[in-house]
Motif scaffolding. Structure first.
Motif, PDB file in Angstrom:
ATOM      1  N   ARG A  64     -10.749   1.962  -6.294  1.00 52.09           N
ATOM      2  CA  ARG A  64      -9.804   2.980  -6.655  1.00 52.09           C
ATOM      3  C   ARG A  64      -8.329   2.943  -5.651  1.00 52.09           C
ATOM      4  NH1 ARG A  64     -14.515   6.212  -7.240  1.00 52.09           N
ATOM      5  NH2 ARG A  64     -14.325   7.045  -5.334  1.00 52.09           N
ATOM      6  N   ARG A  65      -8.453   2.482  -4.657  1.00 52.60           N
ATOM      7  CA  ARG A  65      -7.444   2.392  -3.614  1.00 52.60           C
ATOM      8  C   ARG A  65      -6.950   0.739  -4.027  1.00 52.60           C
ATOM      9  NH1 ARG A  65     -10.723   4.216   0.048  1.00 52.60           N
ATOM     10  NH2 ARG A  65     -10.793   2.251   1.193  1.00 52.60           N
ATOM     11  N   HIS A  66      -7.641  -0.145  -4.178  1.00 48.86           N
ATOM     12  CA  HIS A  66      -7.387  -1.493  -4.088  1.00 48.86           C
ATOM     13  C   HIS A  66      -6.206  -1.957  -4.975  1.00 48.86           C
ATOM     14  CE1 HIS A  66      -7.885  -5.817  -3.168  1.00 48.86           C
ATOM     15  NE2 HIS A  66      -8.402  -6.144  -4.497  1.00 48.86           N
ATOM     16  N   GLN A  67      -6.125  -1.415  -6.076  1.00 48.77           N
ATOM     17  CA  GLN A  67      -5.277  -2.095  -7.277  1.00 48.77           C
ATOM     18  C   GLN A  67      -3.677  -1.674  -6.808  1.00 48.77           C
ATOM     19  OE1 GLN A  67      -6.183  -4.229  -9.732  1.00 48.77           O
ATOM     20  NE2 GLN A  67      -7.693  -4.035  -8.441  1.00 48.77           N
ATOM     21  N   ARG A  68      -3.650  -0.431  -6.267  1.00 54.61           N
ATOM     22  CA  ARG A  68      -2.403   0.167  -5.750  1.00 54.61           C
ATOM     23  C   ARG A  68      -2.018  -0.723  -4.523  1.00 54.61           C
ATOM     24  NH1 ARG A  68       2.380   1.260  -7.140  1.00 54.61           N
ATOM     25  NH2 ARG A  68       3.534   2.300  -5.870  1.00 54.61           N
ATOM     26  N   ASN A  69      -2.982  -1.134  -3.488  1.00 53.24           N
ATOM     27  CA  ASN A  69      -2.708  -1.713  -2.375  1.00 53.24           C
ATOM     28  C   ASN A  69      -2.245  -2.906  -2.463  1.00 53.24           C
ATOM     29  OD1 ASN A  69      -3.472   0.654  -0.855  1.00 53.24           O
ATOM     30  ND2 ASN A  69      -5.562  -0.154  -0.270  1.00 53.24           N
ATOM     31  N   LEU A  70      -2.540  -3.752  -3.531  1.00 54.47           N
ATOM     32  CA  LEU A  70      -2.262  -5.155  -3.893  1.00 54.47           C
ATOM     33  C   LEU A  70      -0.800  -5.216  -3.973  1.00 54.47           C
ATOM     34  CD1 LEU A  70      -4.791  -6.277  -6.546  1.00 54.47           C
ATOM     35  CD2 LEU A  70      -4.603  -7.084  -4.210  1.00 54.47           C
ATOM     36  N   LEU A  71      -0.214  -4.120  -4.455  1.00 53.37           N
ATOM     37  CA  LEU A  71       1.372  -4.315  -4.578  1.00 53.37           C
ATOM     38  C   LEU A  71       2.043  -3.846  -3.590  1.00 53.37           C
ATOM     39  CD1 LEU A  71       1.706  -2.344  -7.975  1.00 53.37           C
ATOM     40  CD2 LEU A  71       1.581  -4.849  -7.753  1.00 53.37           C
ATOM     41  N   ARG A  72       1.601  -2.883  -2.762  1.00 50.21           N
ATOM     42  CA  ARG A  72       2.076  -2.403  -1.442  1.00 50.21           C
ATOM     43  C   ARG A  72       2.239  -3.612  -0.393  1.00 50.21           C
ATOM     44  NH1 ARG A  72      -0.986   3.436  -1.383  1.00 50.21           N
ATOM     45  NH2 ARG A  72       0.402   4.409  -2.503  1.00 50.21           N
ATOM     46  N   GLY A  73       0.769  -4.200  -0.296  1.00 49.61           N
ATOM     47  CA  GLY A  73       0.782  -4.986   1.012  1.00 49.61           C
ATOM     48  C   GLY A  73       1.362  -6.560   0.833  1.00 49.61           C
ATOM     49  N   ARG A  74       1.806  -6.779  -0.576  1.00 47.40           N
ATOM     50  CA  ARG A  74       2.399  -7.836  -0.696  1.00 47.40           C
ATOM     51  C   ARG A  74       3.936  -7.860  -0.832  1.00 47.40           C
ATOM     52  NH1 ARG A  74      -2.543  -7.717  -1.238  1.00 47.40           N
ATOM     53  NH2 ARG A  74      -3.809  -9.573  -1.093  1.00 47.40           N
ATOM     54  N   ALA A  75       4.656  -6.637  -0.834  1.00 50.91           N
ATOM     55  CA  ALA A  75       6.049  -6.533  -1.048  1.00 50.91           C
ATOM     56  C   ALA A  75       6.780  -6.786   0.413  1.00 50.91           C
ATOM     57  CB  ALA A  75       6.470  -5.070  -1.498  1.00 50.91           C
ATOM     58  N   PRO A 148      -0.938   1.435 -11.377  1.00 50.53           N
ATOM     59  CA  PRO A 148      -1.896   0.684 -12.006  1.00 50.53           C
ATOM     60  C   PRO A 148      -3.285   1.503 -11.898  1.00 50.53           C
ATOM     61  CG  PRO A 148      -1.415  -0.133  -9.733  1.00 50.53           C
ATOM     62  CD  PRO A 148      -0.464   1.034 -10.198  1.00 50.53           C
ATOM     63  N   GLY A 149      -3.958   1.149 -13.101  1.00 49.60           N
ATOM     64  CA  GLY A 149      -5.409   1.432 -13.145  1.00 49.60           C
ATOM     65  C   GLY A 149      -6.454   0.384 -12.782  1.00 49.60           C
ATOM     66  N   PRO A 150      -7.598   0.412 -12.861  1.00 53.77           N
ATOM     67  CA  PRO A 150      -8.462  -0.745 -12.490  1.00 53.77           C
ATOM     68  C   PRO A 150      -8.118  -2.044 -13.402  1.00 53.77           C
ATOM     69  CG  PRO A 150      -9.642   1.454 -13.320  1.00 53.77           C
ATOM     70  CD  PRO A 150      -8.472   1.698 -13.698  1.00 53.77           C
ATOM     71  N   LYS A 151      -8.116  -3.186 -12.604  1.00 52.99           N
ATOM     72  CA  LYS A 151      -7.568  -4.454 -12.830  1.00 52.99           C
ATOM     73  C   LYS A 151      -6.199  -4.945 -12.974  1.00 52.99           C
ATOM     74  CE  LYS A 151      -7.732  -8.664 -15.147  1.00 52.99           C
ATOM     75  NZ  LYS A 151      -6.447  -9.336 -15.594  1.00 52.99           N
ATOM     76  N   GLU A 152      -5.358  -3.578 -13.151  1.00 53.58           N
ATOM     77  CA  GLU A 152      -3.933  -3.637 -13.401  1.00 53.58           C
ATOM     78  C   GLU A 152      -3.144  -4.189 -12.279  1.00 53.58           C
ATOM     79  OE1 GLU A 152      -3.983  -0.647 -17.307  1.00 53.58           O
ATOM     80  OE2 GLU A 152      -3.374  -0.243 -15.460  1.00 53.58           O
ATOM     81  N   GLY A 153      -3.636  -3.842 -11.027  1.00 52.71           N
ATOM     82  CA  GLY A 153      -2.747  -4.222  -9.831  1.00 52.71           C
ATOM     83  C   GLY A 153      -2.532  -5.756 -10.003  1.00 52.71           C
ATOM     84  N   ILE A 154      -3.953  -6.547  -9.879  1.00 53.80           N
ATOM     85  CA  ILE A 154      -3.902  -7.907  -9.792  1.00 53.80           C
ATOM     86  C   ILE A 154      -3.350  -8.268 -11.071  1.00 53.80           C
ATOM     87  CG2 ILE A 154      -6.311  -7.846 -10.930  1.00 53.80           C
ATOM     88  CD1 ILE A 154      -6.781 -10.425  -9.186  1.00 53.80           C
ATOM     89  N   ALA A 155      -3.355  -7.906 -12.200  1.00 55.82           N
ATOM     90  CA  ALA A 155      -2.781  -8.298 -13.563  1.00 55.82           C
ATOM     91  C   ALA A 155      -1.172  -8.217 -13.452  1.00 55.82           C
ATOM     92  CB  ALA A 155      -3.180  -7.402 -14.725  1.00 55.82           C
ATOM     93  N   LEU A 156      -0.767  -7.205 -12.616  1.00 58.85           N
ATOM     94  CA  LEU A 156       0.880  -7.263 -12.452  1.00 58.85           C
ATOM     95  C   LEU A 156       1.312  -8.412 -11.606  1.00 58.85           C
ATOM     96  CD1 LEU A 156       1.311  -3.377 -12.127  1.00 58.85           C
ATOM     97  CD2 LEU A 156       2.375  -4.797 -13.804  1.00 58.85           C
ATOM     98  N   LEU A 157       0.305  -9.099 -10.854  1.00 56.17           N
ATOM     99  CA  LEU A 157       0.721  -9.911  -9.674  1.00 56.17           C
ATOM    100  C   LEU A 157       0.348 -11.317 -10.161  1.00 56.17           C
ATOM    101  CD1 LEU A 157      -0.510  -8.263  -6.446  1.00 56.17           C
ATOM    102  CD2 LEU A 157       1.670  -8.361  -7.405  1.00 56.17           C
ATOM    103  N   ALA A 158      -0.366 -11.461 -11.154  1.00 60.29           N
ATOM    104  CA  ALA A 158      -0.866 -12.730 -11.745  1.00 60.29           C
ATOM    105  C   ALA A 158       0.171 -13.775 -12.362  1.00 60.29           C
ATOM    106  CB  ALA A 158      -2.155 -12.636 -12.683  1.00 60.29           C
ATOM    107  N   GLY A 159      -0.070 -15.092 -12.268  1.00 64.35           N
ATOM    108  CA  GLY A 159       0.480 -16.061 -13.154  1.00 64.35           C
ATOM    109  C   GLY A 159       2.287 -16.149 -12.565  1.00 64.35           C
ATOM    110  N   ILE A 160       2.823 -16.712 -13.249  1.00 63.41           N
ATOM    111  CA  ILE A 160       4.175 -17.060 -13.216  1.00 63.41           C
ATOM    112  C   ILE A 160       5.339 -16.572 -14.298  1.00 63.41           C
ATOM    113  CG2 ILE A 160       4.121 -19.091 -11.749  1.00 63.41           C
ATOM    114  CD1 ILE A 160       4.559 -20.810 -14.285  1.00 63.41           C
TER     115      ILE A 160
END
Length: 444
Positions: A64-75, A148-160
């Motif tokens: 539940r925390r992970h998807q939001r943390n993906l954005l925070r920790g990589r900015a 972001p909800g489930p799977k959406e944090g990583i989706a925001l960061l994926a690809g180019i």
């Protein structure tokens, strides 16, 4: 109203509205994907860690925390920030990839993203320092305000999607720049009285792009019944080949942009009812053609600068030295050429291949990179500097016509009239940098 992903232009400036049928389709994909996640099978970045930590399974609470943390920790980026037009292109590029359904994000997140695009206040996105397989650092900044909800944090960061959106914007800019290169080159040909032989249709056998470019040059420059010499300097004679190459490489990049948008770039992507890890972040195709176009523009700028130098030479034009009204007491446009020389020197440093670099990150999990973010940044800088050299040559063409008394061919009149509206007649030396700035901001 956007009915299909391909309807969405990253270079567009109008507010975006998505068709209800498209949103219904995406909602159905999302519902199916969430049901697949309930199986508990490992899905990279969703119920596992990222990169070298992908072996770590996450508890339900951690997820539940992970998807939001993906954005925070990589900015981790900082200034300089992208210009607002490029930042908007990044956001639209991300939205277009979401509309394929591969990311399986919610309609709620898509509404958030559309609102972010339409409100006119683009986020601060670092222009440099992507430094990873893909572009997670700039994307983390771009979407920090979303929830972001489930799977959406990583989706925001994926690809180019960011490099692809910026490249789409660059395509639009270079298409306009290519037309300007043609017109300014034709102006130099006309005012110097260059022999028109190199621009005949028979000289383009087997090359439709070159044939079209030579036709444009002939139309704009008009006929020359009494050329000043049998052969003009090479920088005049190759004008068609130079801009034809720009247009050809531009089309190659445009095709690569469409492949990047139409292909699978999400990872993991939801394909045929299951989550599939992909390598859509490896933007070699896009990077290579950004590099190719950067080189084509650098060469065009060099040729433009060489022609400018020849326009200052009385033996080429029959005009006064350095296009001065009173050579000697006045220096004329010699310093304008010096600025163009400095600009082309800076351009040359952008032409090194971007993707020829291997660097490990994430403890070796990411062990090669293509640096597509950097490649499209180099291209943007190449566009800016090529516009500068074009402005320098255009100022010289306009002054040469004023000194020569030659009639301006009809096809060139709108361009030179636009210059006349912002640049006063040049009767003496003055700060020509101010004239160049007006040409860049109001004419080109």
């Amino acid at each position: 109203m956007i009915n299909e992903p391909s309807d969405l232009d990253p270079a567009g400036s109008e507010p975006i509205e998505l068709a209800p049928a498209l949103l219904d389709h995406l909602a159905a994909v999302r519902a199916e994907a969430l049901q697949t996640l309930e199986s508990g099978d490992p899905v990279y970045g969703v119920n596992t860690g990222m990169g070298n930590l992908s072996k770590v399974r996450l508890s339900e609470e951690a997820q539940r925390r992970h998807q939001r943390n993906l954005l925070r920790g990589r900015a981790v980026g900082g200034p300089p920030w992208l210009p607002s037009e490029e930042a908007r292109a990044v956001l639209i590029g991300r939205l277009r990839t979401f509309l394929t359904g591969d990311a399986a994000v919610s309609v709620e997140l898509i509404h958030q993203l559309v609102a972010l695009i339409n409100n006119g206040e683009v986020p601060k996105i670092p222009a440099e320092g992507a430094g990873s397989a893909g572009e997670i650092i700039p994307l983390a900044h771009a979407f920090a305000s979303l929830d972001p909800g489930p799977k959406e944090g990583i989706a925001l960061l994926a690809g180019i999607p960011g490099a692809t959106g910026r490249a789409a914007l660059a395509v639009t800019r270079v298409r306009r720049l290519a037309d300007q290169l043609t017109a300014v080159g034709a102006g130099a040909i006309a005012v110097a009285g260059a022999n028109r032989d190199p621009y005949q249709a028979v000289a383009a056998r087997g090359d439709e792009v070159l044939a079209a470019e030579l036709s444009r040059l002939r139309e704009l420059a008009g006929d020359e019944q009494q050329p000043r010499s049998l052969q003009a300097p090479v920088s005049f004679r190759v004008a068609g080949q130079v801009v034809a190459h720009v247009r050809r490489t531009l089309q190659q990049l445009d095709d690569a942009v469409e492949r990047a948008f139409d292909g699978v770039t999400d990872s993991p992507a939801y394909l045929d009812g299951e989550f599939v890890g992909t390598a859509g972040f490896h933007g070699l195709d896009l990077t290579a053609y950004c590099d190719h176009l950067t080189v084509a523009l650098a060469h065009a700028a060099e040729v433009s600068t060489a022609r400018l130098h020849r326009l200052l030479d009385p033996s080429v034009t029959g005009l006064t030295a350095q296009l001065a009204r009173d050579p000697g007491p006045q220096a004329g446009l010699v310093a304008v050429h010096k600025r163009a020389v400095a600009t082309t020197h800076q351009l040359r440093r952008l032409t090194l291949p971007t993707a020829i670099s291997t660097a490990e990150t994430s403890n070796g999990q990411e062990d090669v990179q293509t640096f597509s973010w950097e490649a499209v940044g180099n291209l943007g800088e190449a566009i800016r500097r090529t516009r500068e050299t074009t402005a320098c040559e255009l100022l010289a063409v306009r002054q040469a016509f004023a000194l020569s008394g030659r009639p301006i061919p009809p096809g060139l009149r709108p361009l030179l009239q636009a210059v006349d509206e912002v640049v006063p007649p040049i009767d003496t030396d003055r700060p020509f940098g101010e004239d160049l700035t007006r040409i860049l901001t109001e004419v080109l």
